[in-house]
Design a protein around this motif. Sequence first.
Motif, short mmCIF file in Angstrom:
data_model
loop_
_atom_site.label_atom_id
_atom_site.label_comp_id
_atom_site.label_asym_id
_atom_site.label_seq_id
_atom_site.Cartn_x
_atom_site.Cartn_y
_atom_site.Cartn_z
N UNK A 202 0.82 -1.21 0.00
CA UNK A 202 0.00 0.00 0.00
C UNK A 202 0.86 1.27 0.00
N UNK A 203 1.98 1.27 0.69
CA UNK A 203 2.85 2.45 0.75
C UNK A 203 3.39 2.82 -0.63
N UNK A 204 3.62 1.79 -1.46
CA UNK A 204 4.09 2.05 -2.82
C UNK A 204 2.96 2.57 -3.70
N UNK A 205 1.79 1.95 -3.54
CA UNK A 205 0.62 2.37 -4.31
C UNK A 205 0.27 3.81 -3.99
N UNK A 231 -8.90 3.08 -1.30
CA UNK A 231 -9.98 2.15 -0.96
C UNK A 231 -10.45 1.35 -2.17
N UNK A 232 -10.08 1.81 -3.37
CA UNK A 232 -10.50 1.10 -4.58
C UNK A 232 -9.48 0.03 -5.01
N UNK A 233 -8.35 -0.02 -4.32
CA UNK A 233 -7.29 -0.97 -4.67
C UNK A 233 -7.62 -2.36 -4.14
N UNK A 234 -7.43 -3.36 -5.00
CA UNK A 234 -7.67 -4.75 -4.61
C UNK A 234 -6.36 -5.40 -4.19
N UNK A 235 -6.41 -6.14 -3.08
CA UNK A 235 -5.20 -6.79 -2.59
C UNK A 235 -5.33 -8.31 -2.69
N UNK A 236 -4.18 -8.99 -2.74
CA UNK A 236 -4.19 -10.45 -2.87
C UNK A 236 -4.87 -11.08 -1.67
N UNK A 241 -1.09 -7.89 1.86
CA UNK A 241 -0.38 -6.61 1.81
C UNK A 241 0.10 -6.26 0.41
N UNK A 242 -0.16 -7.11 -0.60
CA UNK A 242 0.28 -6.85 -1.96
C UNK A 242 -0.91 -6.47 -2.85
N UNK A 248 -1.39 -0.17 -11.89
CA UNK A 248 -1.88 -0.17 -13.27
C UNK A 248 -3.20 0.56 -13.47
N UNK A 249 -4.14 0.44 -12.54
CA UNK A 249 -5.48 0.99 -12.73
C UNK A 249 -5.67 2.37 -12.11
N UNK A 250 -4.62 2.98 -11.63
CA UNK A 250 -4.79 4.17 -10.81
C UNK A 250 -5.10 5.44 -11.60
N UNK A 251 -4.67 5.53 -12.83
CA UNK A 251 -4.89 6.77 -13.59
C UNK A 251 -6.37 7.14 -13.64
#
Length: 261
Positions: A202-205, A231-236, A241-242, A248-251
Amino acid sequence: METIDVVSKALNYHYKNLEKSSKPLVMSFQGTSGIGKTTVSNVMKRAIYKKGMDSKFVHKFNGRESFTLVDRANVYKEQLLKTVRDAVKDCPLSLFVFDEVDKMPPGILEGITSTLDHGESNDNIDFTKAVFIFISNAGGLEISQHLATLMRRGESREDTQLHHFEKLTELSMYNSNGALEKSGTIENALIDHFIPFLPLEQRHVKKCIEQEFQRIGMPYPSKERLDAVLNSVTYEKENEFFAVHGCKKLEKKVGLVAAND
């Protein structure tokens, strides 16, 4: 381990020892999507060539676009060898980037195997000064799982070394689908470095999100905006934590939040 540092050192050594080089520099960039494999290759282009990504000495091939028909693999193989030979004849310092290797027809890279070997030359064409980059998602899951294991043992990702992942990435590439599956390129040890691109936390994202806000003219996004994108980021599921897709989808996610003014 800083991936960009490993790549930079490999390139520096290659270019500083061109006259002593007995083979081209060959590297495999591997990992899940959205974690910087293509970005690093683009940084390389800008650093090496005056015209950067527009240089005529940079040759890029994409698995989905360059080789679309599996039944034409033999034709592609011959065409590719000719392209590489002509390019190196024109400029011995040519750079070849093969993106989405896992999406290319099997065997298509076998035609250029001889150009990657030690001291190989045909018709007085010297391949030893060129650089070849293979980019693939192969091994992404294995890299994530191994890093998670190391982290659970108390090791920091920053303390990991290339040797922690290199054999793993080599085997995953050899056993994956695509152009390097069971290939002579790997069997004959022609790839000098298998570079693992580690999954993002998350710190990198968050840094990626901040950079994207800055890119669109919002250098100081509020905590609420940052959290809305995070909050929209999906994690494994297993290694929570990954981030699944890295940055990739952040733009578009950032664009949507920025538009809500």
